[in-house]
Design a protein around this motif. Structure first.
Motif, PDB file in Angstrom:
ATOM      1  N   ARG A  38       0.837  -1.201   0.000  1.00 51.17           N
ATOM      2  CA  ARG A  38       0.000   0.000   0.000  1.00 51.17           C
ATOM      3  C   ARG A  38       0.873   1.253   0.000  1.00 51.17           C
ATOM      4  O   ARG A  38       0.635   2.191  -0.757  1.00 51.17           O
ATOM      5  N   THR A  39       1.894   1.267   0.829  1.00 49.61           N
ATOM      6  CA  THR A  39       2.813   2.409   0.890  1.00 49.61           C
ATOM      7  C   THR A  39       3.463   2.645  -0.468  1.00 49.61           C
ATOM      8  O   THR A  39       3.516   3.767  -0.952  1.00 49.61           O
ATOM      9  N   GLN A  40       3.926   1.584  -1.082  1.00 44.90           N
ATOM     10  CA  GLN A  40       4.567   1.716  -2.393  1.00 44.90           C
ATOM     11  C   GLN A  40       3.573   2.145  -3.461  1.00 44.90           C
ATOM     12  O   GLN A  40       3.892   2.966  -4.321  1.00 44.90           O
ATOM     13  N   LEU A  42       0.836   3.923  -3.028  1.00 49.68           N
ATOM     14  CA  LEU A  42       0.488   5.331  -2.825  1.00 49.68           C
ATOM     15  C   LEU A  42       1.599   6.241  -3.322  1.00 49.68           C
ATOM     16  O   LEU A  42       1.341   7.285  -3.922  1.00 49.68           O
ATOM     17  N   ARG A  43       2.863   5.872  -3.084  1.00 50.93           N
ATOM     18  CA  ARG A  43       3.987   6.666  -3.595  1.00 50.93           C
ATOM     19  C   ARG A  43       3.952   6.720  -5.110  1.00 50.93           C
ATOM     20  O   ARG A  43       4.155   7.754  -5.716  1.00 50.93           O
ATOM     21  N   THR A  44       3.717   5.572  -5.732  1.00 52.03           N
ATOM     22  CA  THR A  44       3.666   5.499  -7.190  1.00 52.03           C
ATOM     23  C   THR A  44       2.525   6.358  -7.716  1.00 52.03           C
ATOM     24  O   THR A  44       2.690   7.096  -8.683  1.00 52.03           O
ATOM     25  N   ASP A  45       1.365   6.295  -7.067  1.00 56.84           N
ATOM     26  CA  ASP A  45       0.205   7.081  -7.492  1.00 56.84           C
ATOM     27  C   ASP A  45       0.503   8.575  -7.385  1.00 56.84           C
ATOM     28  O   ASP A  45       0.186   9.340  -8.290  1.00 56.84           O
ATOM     29  N   GLN A  46       1.137   8.999  -6.294  1.00 59.08           N
ATOM     30  CA  GLN A  46       1.480  10.413  -6.131  1.00 59.08           C
ATOM     31  C   GLN A  46       2.483  10.853  -7.186  1.00 59.08           C
ATOM     32  O   GLN A  46       2.369  11.938  -7.746  1.00 59.08           O
ATOM     33  N   ALA A  47       3.445  10.009  -7.492  1.00 58.73           N
ATOM     34  CA  ALA A  47       4.442  10.344  -8.515  1.00 58.73           C
ATOM     35  C   ALA A  47       3.780  10.461  -9.883  1.00 58.73           C
ATOM     36  O   ALA A  47       4.099  11.369 -10.652  1.00 58.73           O
ATOM     37  N   SER A  50       1.873  13.726 -10.012  1.00 59.56           N
ATOM     38  CA  SER A  50       2.839  14.819 -10.177  1.00 59.56           C
ATOM     39  C   SER A  50       3.307  14.904 -11.622  1.00 59.56           C
ATOM     40  O   SER A  50       3.406  15.982 -12.193  1.00 59.56           O
TER      41      SER A  50
END
Length: 87
Positions: A38-40, A42-47, A50
């Motif tokens: 989930r953490t990974q 979410l990071r990918t989704d935010q990137a 962006s």
């Protein structure tokens, strides 16, 4: 809440093996895997969001430059838009 999920045999066997070797049960391993994934995700989704915002800004700047300099190719325009964004 109870949830049934289907996993490939190899993955299920590996999780069961981890559970047998540790003092944790299968559901703990699946919850832990979800927390990490989930953490990974979410990071990918935010990137990705962006990146999409940056591309929209670049397209907007390129459009403005194209109006002002209609004879210039798009690669040069994209480079100029990038330089304008840096200022």
């Amino acid at each position: 809440m109870k949830l049934s999920i289907s996993l490939p045999d190899a993955m299920g066997g590996e999780i069961k093996g981890l559970a047998a070797k540790s003092e944790r049960n299968v559901s703990w391993w699946i919850r832990r895997a979800w927390d990490i994934a989930r953490t990974q995700l979410l990071r990918t989704d935010q990137a990705q969001r962006s990146h999409r915002r940056a591309m929209k800004k670049l397209a907007s700047l390129t459009g403005v430059l194209k109006e002002d300099y209609p004879g210039i190719d798009s690669v040069t325009l994209s480079h100029q838009a990038f330089l304008l964004k840096k200022r």
